[in-house]
Design a protein around this motif. Structure first.
Motif, mmCIF file in Angstrom:
data_model
loop_
_atom_site.group_PDB
_atom_site.id
_atom_site.type_symbol
_atom_site.label_atom_id
_atom_site.label_comp_id
_atom_site.label_asym_id
_atom_site.label_seq_id
_atom_site.Cartn_x
_atom_site.Cartn_y
_atom_site.Cartn_z
ATOM 1 N N GLU A 167 -1.630 4.585 8.201
ATOM 2 C CA GLU A 167 -0.844 4.105 9.478
ATOM 3 C C GLU A 167 -1.074 2.783 9.369
ATOM 4 O O GLU A 167 0.370 1.845 9.109
ATOM 5 C CB GLU A 167 -0.680 4.758 10.222
ATOM 6 C CG GLU A 167 0.794 4.863 10.462
ATOM 7 C CD GLU A 167 0.686 5.604 12.095
ATOM 8 O OE1 GLU A 167 2.041 6.058 12.208
ATOM 9 O OE2 GLU A 167 0.552 7.165 12.282
ATOM 10 N N LYS A 168 -1.446 2.266 10.450
ATOM 11 C CA LYS A 168 -1.800 0.839 10.580
ATOM 12 C C LYS A 168 -1.887 -0.180 9.596
ATOM 13 O O LYS A 168 -1.176 -1.028 9.573
ATOM 14 C CB LYS A 168 -3.000 0.653 11.953
ATOM 15 C CG LYS A 168 -2.696 1.366 12.960
ATOM 16 C CD LYS A 168 -4.056 1.935 13.200
ATOM 17 C CE LYS A 168 -4.232 2.246 14.759
ATOM 18 N NZ LYS A 168 -5.066 2.359 16.368
ATOM 19 N N LEU A 169 -2.533 0.505 8.032
ATOM 20 C CA LEU A 169 -2.119 -1.336 7.576
ATOM 21 C C LEU A 169 -1.120 -0.613 7.282
ATOM 22 O O LEU A 169 -0.848 -2.091 6.362
ATOM 23 C CB LEU A 169 -3.071 -0.725 6.677
ATOM 24 C CG LEU A 169 -4.722 -0.328 6.739
ATOM 25 C CD1 LEU A 169 -5.990 0.012 5.779
ATOM 26 C CD2 LEU A 169 -5.607 -2.193 6.403
ATOM 27 N N MET A 201 0.697 -1.303 0.239
ATOM 28 C CA MET A 201 0.058 -0.008 -0.312
ATOM 29 C C MET A 201 0.970 1.598 0.106
ATOM 30 O O MET A 201 0.693 2.217 -0.527
ATOM 31 C CB MET A 201 -1.304 0.009 1.235
ATOM 32 C CG MET A 201 -1.633 1.535 0.873
ATOM 33 S SD MET A 201 -3.229 1.034 2.636
ATOM 34 C CE MET A 201 -4.057 0.144 2.568
ATOM 35 N N ARG A 202 1.764 1.143 1.202
ATOM 36 C CA ARG A 202 2.630 2.407 0.716
ATOM 37 C C ARG A 202 3.097 2.694 -0.370
ATOM 38 O O ARG A 202 3.341 3.543 -1.238
ATOM 39 C CB ARG A 202 3.948 2.429 1.565
ATOM 40 C CG ARG A 202 4.707 3.867 2.030
ATOM 41 C CD ARG A 202 6.081 3.375 3.273
ATOM 42 N NE ARG A 202 5.993 4.100 3.169
ATOM 43 C CZ ARG A 202 7.720 4.326 4.286
ATOM 44 N NH1 ARG A 202 7.920 3.267 5.037
ATOM 45 N NH2 ARG A 202 8.457 5.432 3.934
ATOM 46 N N PHE A 223 7.732 -10.201 4.097
ATOM 47 C CA PHE A 223 7.595 -11.693 3.128
ATOM 48 C C PHE A 223 5.951 -10.979 1.942
ATOM 49 O O PHE A 223 6.369 -10.904 0.795
ATOM 50 C CB PHE A 223 7.463 -12.879 3.387
ATOM 51 C CG PHE A 223 6.707 -13.822 2.310
ATOM 52 C CD1 PHE A 223 8.273 -13.960 1.271
ATOM 53 C CD2 PHE A 223 5.910 -14.025 2.103
ATOM 54 C CE1 PHE A 223 7.622 -14.049 0.563
ATOM 55 C CE2 PHE A 223 5.543 -14.859 0.899
ATOM 56 C CZ PHE A 223 6.326 -15.320 -0.045
ATOM 57 N N ASN A 224 4.855 -10.674 2.912
ATOM 58 C CA ASN A 224 4.064 -10.219 2.400
ATOM 59 C C ASN A 224 3.372 -8.895 1.609
ATOM 60 O O ASN A 224 3.772 -8.736 0.999
ATOM 61 C CB ASN A 224 2.572 -9.867 3.872
ATOM 62 C CG ASN A 224 1.996 -11.192 4.056
ATOM 63 O OD1 ASN A 224 2.211 -11.708 3.533
ATOM 64 N ND2 ASN A 224 1.935 -11.220 5.354
ATOM 65 N N ARG A 225 4.567 -8.190 1.626
ATOM 66 C CA ARG A 225 5.008 -6.681 1.669
ATOM 67 C C ARG A 225 6.100 -6.609 -0.227
ATOM 68 O O ARG A 225 5.444 -6.674 -0.923
ATOM 69 C CB ARG A 225 5.854 -5.779 2.441
ATOM 70 C CG ARG A 225 5.754 -4.523 1.788
ATOM 71 C CD ARG A 225 6.005 -3.115 2.193
ATOM 72 N NE ARG A 225 6.803 -2.012 1.285
ATOM 73 C CZ ARG A 225 6.990 -1.085 1.938
ATOM 74 N NH1 ARG A 225 8.106 -1.864 2.714
ATOM 75 N NH2 ARG A 225 7.336 -0.087 0.696
ATOM 76 N N TYR A 226 6.441 -7.486 -0.096
ATOM 77 C CA TYR A 226 7.318 -7.755 -0.728
ATOM 78 C C TYR A 226 6.580 -8.912 -2.007
ATOM 79 O O TYR A 226 6.718 -8.533 -3.176
ATOM 80 C CB TYR A 226 8.361 -9.482 -0.347
ATOM 81 C CG TYR A 226 8.933 -9.632 -1.542
ATOM 82 C CD1 TYR A 226 10.158 -9.180 -2.394
ATOM 83 C CD2 TYR A 226 8.743 -11.471 -1.747
ATOM 84 C CE1 TYR A 226 10.636 -10.241 -3.620
ATOM 85 C CE2 TYR A 226 9.333 -11.775 -2.789
ATOM 86 C CZ TYR A 226 10.444 -11.093 -3.852
ATOM 87 O OH TYR A 226 11.019 -11.794 -4.463
ATOM 88 N N ALA A 271 0.868 -2.898 9.187
ATOM 89 C CA ALA A 271 0.767 -4.369 9.652
ATOM 90 C C ALA A 271 0.805 -4.379 11.080
ATOM 91 O O ALA A 271 0.756 -5.343 11.497
ATOM 92 C CB ALA A 271 1.920 -5.121 9.271
ATOM 93 N N GLN A 272 0.343 -2.639 11.586
ATOM 94 C CA GLN A 272 -0.498 -3.055 13.029
ATOM 95 C C GLN A 272 -2.201 -3.589 12.927
ATOM 96 O O GLN A 272 -2.518 -4.214 14.212
ATOM 97 C CB GLN A 272 -0.768 -1.853 13.455
ATOM 98 C CG GLN A 272 0.880 -0.924 13.455
ATOM 99 C CD GLN A 272 1.341 0.377 14.254
ATOM 100 O OE1 GLN A 272 -0.060 0.611 14.875
ATOM 101 N NE2 GLN A 272 1.693 1.382 13.359
ATOM 102 N N LYS A 273 -2.658 -3.493 12.030
ATOM 103 C CA LYS A 273 -3.776 -3.965 11.573
ATOM 104 C C LYS A 273 -4.540 -4.649 10.363
ATOM 105 O O LYS A 273 -3.055 -4.564 9.380
ATOM 106 C CB LYS A 273 -4.879 -2.979 11.793
ATOM 107 C CG LYS A 273 -5.256 -2.533 12.466
ATOM 108 C CD LYS A 273 -6.141 -3.266 13.932
ATOM 109 C CE LYS A 273 -5.732 -2.119 15.188
ATOM 110 N NZ LYS A 273 -6.743 -3.141 16.126
ATOM 111 N N PRO A 274 -4.705 -6.061 9.982
ATOM 112 C CA PRO A 274 -5.070 -6.548 8.943
ATOM 113 C C PRO A 274 -5.770 -5.899 8.072
ATOM 114 O O PRO A 274 -6.909 -5.279 8.310
ATOM 115 C CB PRO A 274 -5.415 -8.175 9.457
ATOM 116 C CG PRO A 274 -5.896 -7.812 10.512
ATOM 117 C CD PRO A 274 -5.660 -6.301 11.414
ATOM 118 N N PRO A 275 -5.939 -6.231 6.701
ATOM 119 C CA PRO A 275 -6.527 -5.575 6.028
ATOM 120 C C PRO A 275 -8.318 -6.641 6.015
ATOM 121 O O PRO A 275 -7.611 -7.384 6.116
ATOM 122 C CB PRO A 275 -6.262 -5.533 4.695
ATOM 123 C CG PRO A 275 -4.879 -6.495 4.950
ATOM 124 C CD PRO A 275 -4.965 -6.449 5.903
#
Length: 258
Positions: free
Chosen positions: A27-29, A1-2, A76-79, A32-36
């Motif tokens: 910001e939380k998404l 997202m970023r 990894f998820n962001r990757y 990764a402070q909160k799952p989408p």
């Protein structure tokens, strides 16, 4: 997202305003402070026009699976999300065949240690889904450099390795946007001694790097570090066998497994 947000030139408040939510939620998404939620993923795909790739929905499904069955390596998820929308990928692999090139049997053998059968099959399925990027008409240009040890390491046994090496030959000879080269044992360069890494080129000329190891796995955004990874990839690429020589080596090792 970023990465999508910054590529679009938007601040968190601007994206929040466009989506009708609060900047703190964005910001939380991103951190990764909160799952989408699935609805959020769908909204992001529409807003950023990810098309058939459905980048955010695919990531939501990956996160859901990983969160249910196992913990993915940090970053990894962001990757995976960045990988799906990159214009170019440059990957050096020192231990195993890269995920984008793995057969289901090889992927199963690599990820089987300590996994529940259901979790294992979900993870293999996710890895196979990632490979859709290789078949997209607008897919990235990809360069892989594999340490020679990758070809000799008998992951899953001879039958699995035979199928895997046949897959490498197939991709090398039929995929014009994918180049596979081998770093031979005779080459000793510092650039290939510190583990596997990937350099990802995004639309707009933005580069990111990813390093995965036993103690650290993360997307790297620091410009100086990214520049170092680009240099390291150029060094292993320069030391690697030419494409034709690499293909000949893969075929020769394949004969050993047959």
């Amino acid at each position: 997202m970023r990465a999508h947000r910054e590529a679009a030139g938007l601040s968190r408040p601007q994206l929040a305003e466009a989506l009708g939510c609060k900047a703190g939620w964005i910001e939380k998404l991103e951190t990764a402070q909160k799952p989408p939620s699935e609805a959020t993923a769908d909204d992001m795909d529409v807003f950023f026009d990810t098309g058939r790739a459905r980048t955010f929905w695919t990531m939501w499904r990956e996160i859901k699976r990983e969160g249910k069955h196992l913990a993915a390596p940090p970053g990894f998820n962001r990757y995976v999300e960045i990988e799906a929308k990159s214009e170019a990928l440059r990957e050096f692999e020192a231990q195993v065949v890269p995920g984008l090139l793995q057969t289901p049997a090889y992927a199963r053998a690599v990820t089987s240690a300590g996994q529940h059968p259901d979790a294992l099959e979900d993870r293999v399925a996710s890895r196979m889904e990632r490979q859709a990027v290789l078949k997209r008409d607008d897919g990235p240009r990809i360069w892989f450099v594999l340490d020679e040890a990758v070809l000799w390491r008998p992951v899953g046994g001879p039958e699995v390795m035979r199928e895997q090496l046949e897959r490498l030959v197939e991709i090398t000879t039929t995929s014009p946007r994918v180049e596979i080269r081998v770093l031979p044992f005779s080459s000793v360069t510092y650039a290939g001694l510190d583990g596997s890494f990937t350099v990802m080129s995004l639309p707009g000329g933005v580069d990111l790097a990813y390093h995965e190891g036993p103690e650290i796995s993360q997307v790297i955004e620091d410009g100086a570090k990214i520049a170092e990874y680009r240099v390291r990839f150029d060094l292993v690429m320069g030391e690697a066998l030419r494409t034709e020589e690499s293909l000949a080596m893969i075929r020769k090792i394949l004969e050993e497994y047959t």
